[in-house]
Design an enzyme around this catalytic site. Structure first.
Site, PDB file in Angstrom:
ATOM      1  N   ASP A 188      14.716   8.417  12.603  1.00 54.05           N
ATOM      2  CA  ASP A 188      14.392   8.383  11.343  1.00 54.05           C
ATOM      3  C   ASP A 188      14.775   6.889  11.102  1.00 54.05           C
ATOM      4  OD1 ASP A 188      14.854   8.396   8.618  1.00 54.05           O
ATOM      5  OD2 ASP A 188      14.986  10.641   8.557  1.00 54.05           O
ATOM      6  N   HIS A 189      13.343   6.300  10.851  1.00 50.82           N
ATOM      7  CA  HIS A 189      13.459   4.696  10.550  1.00 50.82           C
ATOM      8  C   HIS A 189      14.488   4.322   9.370  1.00 50.82           C
ATOM      9  CE1 HIS A 189      10.236   5.011   7.612  1.00 50.82           C
ATOM     10  NE2 HIS A 189      10.660   3.791   7.262  1.00 50.82           N
ATOM     11  N   HIS A 251      14.243  11.509   5.713  1.00 46.70           N
ATOM     12  CA  HIS A 251      15.036  10.337   5.058  1.00 46.70           C
ATOM     13  C   HIS A 251      16.185  10.708   4.084  1.00 46.70           C
ATOM     14  CE1 HIS A 251      11.856   8.580   7.456  1.00 46.70           C
ATOM     15  NE2 HIS A 251      11.103   8.360   6.570  1.00 46.70           N
TER      16      HIS A 251
END
Ligand code: BG6
Length: 499
Positions: A188-189, A251
């Site tokens: 999950d950047h 996110h």
């Protein structure tokens, strides 16, 4: 965190990138790898094997990668550093849907392993569309590529992990046939972003914040991830995803859990993940009344962004003209535990909005307006804003007496993001994430039960949007979303902060 400098051969590995010619590899992975070499964080014994369908030589592929790094890296290319990276990169032509071909890939990796002394360690990065995850994992399984005595083998996948709870479970079961849970790195950047990592430090290293981080002192918390960009060339993907699956299920749920979690008993990966998971479990029940009163969906119509006219979502490529996919979501939810009961969390995210930013706003409760009310009927509340992007840092607002007039009370704004030495050059999220995968630190990745809990919440909202016919489009590109998103807060006597 300790920096392991060049030459730490415990980190030696081959990074195998499926989707080696794709967008993610060009825009994020390779620039991140370049910067890891520059910062001396990759070991000498390291190799990258990019798997792609097209025919090309190593040299052609490396030239393309050079151009991408040149375009996307946060640092300019230094030729000496590039040569180091270039020697690590190999291109392997292979159609990964052909299960028989995996044996060939296995042999290729073994050859590289011998030359590069990478000790049989493998990182399999699936930088491909999620519908291929199962096929690739099956290919790795039947060619027996993942279980080597004395070596590590890790799987890295990007969201979406499934398209709902059922498909996510099915995918996960398949992955678990081949990899242990602790060898699966679900990216999950957002968790790689500097300010997201800073949430824990701000909360747990500052008594002035942690002491009042609860429903007695906090009026509400707002999480806004807003984008000016539209769906661009990703219409085909987005049409089946929408803002709920694209941003909220992953996110936003991750950010929410970092903001609201209890202090973990220590900084071990599992201790932190367990506290995060509990937050998502404590989200109030999503009932029909909740859906009716607390969720706003939107889809952009045409409009103007930064002076340029832009089309509506329905006119984007690969989007049907009667699409009912949401490009905007606003939500109000409660976390039903002792710390947060009664304090609403407002969430909003959307495309083609008037502002691109990611922020968490913590609004503190107001004091009784007894002493200064005559002249100042409305005092501004204390606000703590964690600026994730484009500015990075912390903003704090508090009231002081005005120097000039001697009697006015004015909100004073302290903004560390304006003076942050890192501003504009914070390490790309992927650098941090790839480095952590290499070190076997899974703290900044989602554990399966977190993903599962987030799907349980998101699924009900997605089904509601799919079943109820909304009047779309309902906001103009360039605005800040549908009117109802403003009413959601106005009916509670609150507003979205934009500080
Ligand atoms: C991705 C979404 O996960 O995050 C995109 O798929 C979105 O639709 C992007 O634009 C936003 O990330 P960032 O880092 O640009 O804020």
């Amino acid at each position: 965190m300790d920096n392991v400098k060049h030459g730490d051969d415990n980190l030696s590995a081959i990074l195998v990138i499926f989707g080696g010619t794709g967008d993610l590899t060009h825009r994020k992975l390779m620039p991140a790898l370049y910067n890891l070499v520059l910062d001396q964080l990759l070991p000498e014994q390291f190799a990258i094997v990019s798997v792609g369908r097209r025919t090309k030589t190593d040299e052609e592929y490396r030239n393309e990668i050079y151009a991408s790094i040149d375009k996307h890296s946060r640092n300019k290319i230094n030729e000496t550093i590039w040569r180091k990276l270039q020697n690590m990169i190999h291109y392997y032509e292979f159609d990964f849907t052909n299960l028989e071909g995996y044996v060939g890939l296995k042999t290729f990796l073994e050859e590289i392993d011998e030359k590069a002394y990478t000790k049989g360690n493998r990182l399999f990065y699936l930088a491909v569309a999620p519908e291929y995850f199962e096929t690739i994992v099956q290919g790795l399984q039947i060619s027996d590529m993942t279980k080597q005595q004395g070596s590590f083998s890790r799987l890295i996948i990007e969201k979406p992990f499934g398209k709902d709870l059922i498909t996510a479970r099915k995918l996960n079961n398949k992955l678990l046939e081949v990899f242990e849970e602790n060898s699966i790195y679900r990216i999950d950047h957002y968790l790689g972003k500097e300010m997201i990592q800073n949430i824990m430090v701000l909360r747990f290293c500052n008594s002035i914040f942690e002491a009042i981080w609860n429903n007695r002192f906090i009026d509400n918390i707002q999480i806004s991830l807003t984008e000016k960009l539209g769906v661009g060339t990703r219409g085909g993907y987005y049409e089946h995803s929408g803002a709920m699956r694209d941003m909220v299920q992953n996110h936003i749920m991750q950010i929410l859990s970092m903001v609201a979690m209890e202090p973990p008993v220590n900084l071990r990966t599992e201790s932190i993940r367990t506290e995060k998971q509990k937050v998502i479990e404590a989200i109030e029940e999503i009932t029909p009344e909740f859906l009716r009163d607390n969720v706003v969906f939107g889809q952009y119509g045409k409009g103007v962004i930064d002076g340029t006219p832009v089309t509506s979502y329905r006119e984007e490529g690969n989007v049907p003209e009667n699409s009912s996919t949401e490009t905007f979501v606003a939500l109000k939810l409660h976390i039903n535990n002792f710390r947060w009961a009664g304090t609403p969390f407002y969430i909003r995210t959307g495309k083609r909005l008037g502002r691109s930013s990611a922020e968490i706003v913590v609004q503190f409760k107001e004091l009784p307006n007894i002493l200064y009310f005559e002249k100042h009927e409305v005092q501004e509340p204390n606000l703590l804003v964690l600026r994730i992007q484009p500015q990075v840092g912390v903003f704090f607002q508090f009231n002081t007496k005005d120097f000039n007039t001697h009697h006015d009370i004015v909100p004073t704004k302290m903004d560390t993001s304006a003076i942050s030495p890192n501003q504009g050059n914070t390490p790309e999220a992927y650098e941090r994430l790839i480095y952590d995968i290499l070190r076997g630190d899974a703290t900044l990745f989602s554990r399966w039960d977190e993903v599962e809990a987030a799907w349980t919440v998101a699924d009900k909202m997605i089904r509601y949007r799919e079943q109820k016919k909304f009047q779309f489009p309902n906001y103009d590109a360039g605005s800040m979303g549908p009117i109802k998103a403003f009413e959601l807060l106005a009916k509670d006597g609150r507003k979205w902060w934009n500080v």
